[in-house]
Every structure is written in structure tokens, then in C-alpha cells.
Enzyme design. Structure first.
Site, PDB file in Angstrom:
ATOM      1  N   ASP A 244       0.812  -1.234   0.000  1.00  0.00           N
ATOM      2  CA  ASP A 244       0.000   0.000   0.000  1.00  0.00           C
ATOM      3  C   ASP A 244       0.843   1.282   0.000  1.00  0.00           C
ATOM      4  OD1 ASP A 244      -1.982  -1.899   0.250  1.00  0.00           O
ATOM      5  OD2 ASP A 244      -2.876  -1.095   2.077  1.00  0.00           O
TER       6      ASP A 244
ATOM      7  N   CYS B  10      -4.071  -6.658  -2.577  1.00  0.00           N
ATOM      8  CA  CYS B  10      -2.916  -7.472  -2.146  1.00  0.00           C
ATOM      9  C   CYS B  10      -2.719  -8.827  -2.814  1.00  0.00           C
ATOM     10  CB  CYS B  10      -2.991  -7.663  -0.643  1.00  0.00           C
ATOM     11  SG  CYS B  10      -2.946  -6.108   0.241  1.00  0.00           S
TER      12      CYS B  10
ATOM     13  N   SER C 284      -2.585 -10.211   5.315  1.00  0.00           N
ATOM     14  CA  SER C 284      -2.431  -8.816   5.736  1.00  0.00           C
ATOM     15  C   SER C 284      -2.393  -8.678   7.260  1.00  0.00           C
ATOM     16  CB  SER C 284      -3.585  -7.967   5.195  1.00  0.00           C
ATOM     17  OG  SER C 284      -3.637  -8.074   3.792  1.00  0.00           O
TER      18      SER C 284
ATOM     19  N   ASP D 100       2.741  -3.038  -3.889  1.00  0.00           N
ATOM     20  CA  ASP D 100       1.718  -3.953  -4.425  1.00  0.00           C
ATOM     21  C   ASP D 100       0.480  -3.225  -4.940  1.00  0.00           C
ATOM     22  OD1 ASP D 100       0.624  -3.232  -1.921  1.00  0.00           O
ATOM     23  OD2 ASP D 100      -0.338  -5.178  -1.675  1.00  0.00           O
TER      24      ASP D 100
HETATM   25 MG    MG Z   1      -1.579  -3.856  -0.610  1.00  0.00          MG
END
Ligand code: MG
Length: 480
Positions: free
Chosen positions: A36, A75, A153, A274
Site C-alpha cells: 500500500d 494485495c 495482511s 503492491d
Molecule cells: Mg496492498
């Protein structure tokens, strides 16, 4: 000795000495993949609110790519594309896999690590995997010799402010294919960036005498943000800046280790993200700079990410390239660099070494790039020169000018919709502000025709199409 015999002996000695000469060692590769991180979050891409000295150095000694994209701005999808050289929907992985997911990377897919394994590389990974968290899907079952990290995550845990109590299990830390800590608590998350960086340093030192590939997939700056005491309060730009400075430090650790072991000239280092910033998190989100929207969309702020590559002597130092590239191109490019074979099944990426190296006259070999989002929605098409982008009719999320959230609590997105194809000239309008479809009908038609090819191959849920080239993901056996 007769003349003939002397000649034969001489020839034998020549052949023997030629075969005894050491073969040139193929290059090492380190891929640093942030989570991110926004387009404008680092110094070389315009960040002014805090410093990133190691990334600045990497840009000075390497090459900056200003039109580098992920396949899909979320992701699991993005990581799958990077590691298979395929659009993620070709291999049956969409979105972000949660702890309840029963799918993952299929055993028949060839990962980037398996490409390197063909040539006897040492392969290692630290960080966030997200291609399936059950043992059969983990990195060590897909070409990596070793692995330390989170299977998905870092917000998929019981402490998430939005999580209903009990909806997520504790967040595990995995080494190899075993859970070594079943509960990464808020007290432990600040160590993640350091643990991953230390693992990279250790791996490089251990494998300095043989070719290696290391994948450093930081969990940060995905929310919830955490930073170690080394960087807490140091950036002068709040927690987000501190977190990026710690990632910058980790890049310095990798570069210093390569230098220490004399590996600079034989190592390609790639640094990217990503997907773009998770804008609803406001003060805990990054910045896409001039780009429209962020993570979770097919606008530039979602898919265009900062990218630096460094390989002294091979990539022209201190240069910048605006050629369009996508993460899917890295696997076939690496395969070509080391003389490895590509999988027999179809992949989508192409060898783009000449674009990376800046060879004069080099052209992108793709016919088009495609941008899917959500569950197989074909949302955007690009010409491979990176100039034209057609946004196809679809719904997306936006803050619509409202401020993002504060201190880890997100603001609410509003739904928005495009009802007619919109064309953007990214060379003139990187912010996707002016729809120029009406004045460029031929470009629109050509991209619509290419969209049909994409649908034939990979399907499109927006037009109810099934793709002929889609493969199944790996699945957990029934009853497990
Ligand atoms: Mg991400």
C-alpha cells in the site's frame, strides 16, 4: 610424439581448460515489495514531508520507472501477478484472501522462485505472502528455500478497529511452513519491518558465494501502522512518515550488505509496491501525488506505483524511464536474464529487459495491458506505450473529495460509476481529469477491440463473459 598425437593432446588440454573455466555467475535478484505504498511516498517520486535517503541513493545509483503498474490494486491479486508473471485472474486468484480462505496458488503454477530454482539459486523470502495461508500454499512449497513472515495482511486480526469481535483469528508468524508465534500482538507488530530486514541481511550473507533470489515483502505501510522505537517520532511527519523511514532503512540494510560482500555489480535490486495508497485511512494512508484515486480502483492511483531498480553497470545510473511496465513482466525478464525456461502453460508477462536497460529504440512488446478489478471485472485497458487508457463502464469507490480518516480509523468511501467508456491521454493528463473519447474515436475503437480479446482470454463479469484461458487456483482438500 607424432604431430597428430601432439595436436590431439593440445586440443584435449584446450577443451579441458575451457570446461574448467568458471562459468560467469548469473545475477542475484532482490525484490523489495511494499504494501500500500503510494506513488508519491518516497523522495525520488516527489515526497517532501520526510526524507528517504537510502531510496534516494538507490535512485541515484539506479533507474526510476515512472509508469510502472501492478495488475490489480489489491494485495493477493497483485502479489500473485508479480510471482507468476500472469494476470492474477488467469490463475484464479482475486482480491485479498482472508484467514477463512480455502484457496491459494496452484501447485502447477511456476512461481518466480521456481524460475530461479531451475538455475540452482538459493531462494528466500521474508514478509507478507498472501497467496494462500494453508501449508500447501506457503512459499516453501512453491520454490522458496526459506520463509519468515505473515501469511496475509496485518489487519486480518482481532485488534482491527472495524473487525467484529471474534471475526478474525489471532495473527500468526510463520517460519518455513510452521507457525512459530500464534499471536502477533500489537506489542509485536512494531518489530515486523526489522525482523524482515534482518532476515534479508542474514540470507544474503549466508548465500554470498552462490546465486540468490530474495523477496522482501514488507507488511508496512499497510494499516495498522507500526514502527520500531528506532524510528518512532523521528520523521517529523507523523506515524506514516516514521513507517516509511523504517522501510527506507531496510533498503539501506540490503544495499549495505550487498556492498559489504562485494555483490553490488552482480545484483539487481527492485523496489516497488503492491498497490497505491489506502486513501480512506487519511492520516495513516500514503499519497498518490498527481494520480487519481488509490488502492482498490483501476485509476492510476491504484495501479501505478513507485518503482526503482538498481544494477550498477547494467542499468544506467541516475536515469528515469516513463515506459509503461507491469509486475507481470518481471518473471519472464528474470528468466531471460539467467537463461531459465518459462513454464509451458501460458503466461501474460513479456521480457522487457531492453526497456529496463534503456536500449535505444526499445519498444514495449505487449499489444495492450489490461486492468481487472474485483471478481473478474475488466475495468480498464492501456496502450502499451502508456499513453492511452480506456476506462470501461464500471463502479468504483471514492472519497469524492471528503477527507480520509484519522489515526487508524477509516473514513467511508462513496460508490461512484462510469456508464460510458472514458478515454484518457496519460501523457498529457496523468491525473485522468479530461475524458477525450469524443475526439479520439479510433483509439477508443481499437482499445474496445483489445478489450474483447481480454474477455475471450480471461473473461469479464461485467459483460458476463467466461474466459477460455483461465486456470483453477489450488484448493484445500474437502474436509480439511
Ligand atoms: Mg496492498
Amino acid at each position: 610424439m607424432t604431430t597428430l598425437l601432439r595436436t590431439l593432446v593440445a586440443a584435449f588440454v584446450l577443451i579441458a581448460s575451457a570446461s574448467a573455466a568458471p562459468a560467469p555467475r548469473p545475477p542475484n535478484v532482490v525484490v523489495i515489495f511494499c504494501d500500500d505504498l503510494g506513488y508519491a511516498d518516497i523522495g525520488p517520486f516527489g515526497c517532501k514531508s520526510y526524507t528517504t535517503p537510502h531510496l534516494d541513493r538507490m535512485a541515484k545509483e539506479g533507474r526510476k520507472f515512472t509508469n510502472f503498474h501492478v495488475s490489480q490494486a489489491v494485495c493477493s491479486a497483485s502479489r500473485t501477478a508479480l510471482l507468476t508473471g500472469c494476470y492474477n485472474n488467469r490463475v484464479g486468484i482475486h482480491g485479498a484472501l482472508g484467514p477463512g480462505s480455502r484457496i491459494g496458488i496452484h501447485a502447477n503454477e511456476m512461481t518466480m522462485a521456481e524460475v530461479f530454482k531451475q538455475k540452482g539459486y538459493a531462494t528466500g523470502m521474508a514478509g507478507k505472502w498472501h497467496l494462500g495461508h494453508h501449508p500447501q500454499f506457503l512459499p516453501v512449497r512453491h520454490g522458496f528455500d526459506e520463509y519468515l513472515g505473515l501469511p496475509y495482511s496485518n489487519d486480518m486480526w482481532p485488534h482491527h478497529p472495524e473487525a467484529k469481535k471474534g471475526s478474525y483469528p489471532n495473527l500468526p508468524l510463520i517460519e518455513g511452513d510452521k507457525v512459530i508465534d500464534p499471536d502477533i500482538t500489537p506489542e509485536k507488530q512494531p518489530n515486523l519491518t526489522t525482523w524482515y530486514a534482518e532476515r534479508a541481511v542474514k540470507f544474503i550473507a549466508k548465500n554470498k558465494d552462490r546465486p540468490f533470489f530474495f523477496y522482501l515483502a514488507h507488511s508496512m505501510p499497510h494499516v495498522p501502522l507500526f514502527v520500531s522505537d528506532k524510528f518512532k517520532g523521528k520523521s517529523g511527519a507523523g506515524l506514516y512518515g516514521d513507517v516509511i523511514q523504517e522501510i527506507d532503512w531496510s533498503v539501506g540494510q540490503v544495499l549495505d550488505t550487498l556492498k559489504k560482500h562485494g555483490l553490488d555489480d552482480n545484483t539487481l535490486v527492485v523496489f516497488t509496491s503492491d498497490n497505491g495508497p489506502w486513501l480512506s485511512y487519511g492520516t495513516h494512508a500514503g499519497s498518490a501525488g498527481p494520480l487519481r484515486e488509490g488502492k482498490g480502483t483501476a485509476w492510476e492511483g491504484g495501479t501505478r506505483v513507485p518503482c526503482l531498480m538498481r544494477w550498477p553497470g547494467k542499468l544506467p545510473a541516475g536515469t528515469s524511464s516513463g515506459e509503461m511496465l507491469m509486475t507481470i513482466d518481471l518473471l519472464p525478464t528474470f528468466a531471460q536474464l539467467i537463461g531459465a525456461k518459462l513454464p509451458e502453460h501460458k503466461i501474460d508477462g513479456l521480457d522487457v529487459w531492453s526497456l529496463l536497460a534503456g536500449t535505444p529504440g526499445a519498444k514495449n512488446p505487449h499489444e495492450a495491458y489490461w486492468s481487472y478489478y474485483a471478481q473478474n471485472e475488466l475495468q480498464a485497458m492501456f496502450t502499451p506505450d502508456g499513453r492511452w487508457k480506456l476506462q470501461l463502464p464500471h463502479g468504483f469507490r471514492t472519497l469524492a473529495g471528503q477527507p480520509g480518516g484519522k489515526d487508524g480509523i477509516p473514513a467511508k468511501y462513496a460508490p461512484a460509476k462510469i456508464t460510458e467508456p472514458q478515454l484518457y491521454d496519460l501523457h498529457a493528463d496523468v491525473g485522468e481529469k479530461s475524458d477525450v473519447a469524443a475526439s479520439n474515436p479510433a483509439v477508443v475503437q481499437s482499445l474496445l477491440a483489445l478489450a474483447e480479446k481480454a474477455r475471450e482470454e480471461l473473461g469479464d463479469s461485467l459483460t458476463q463473459r467466461k474466459g477460455s484461458g483461465v486456470r483453477e487456483p489450488g484448493r484445500l482438500p474437502e474436509g480439511k
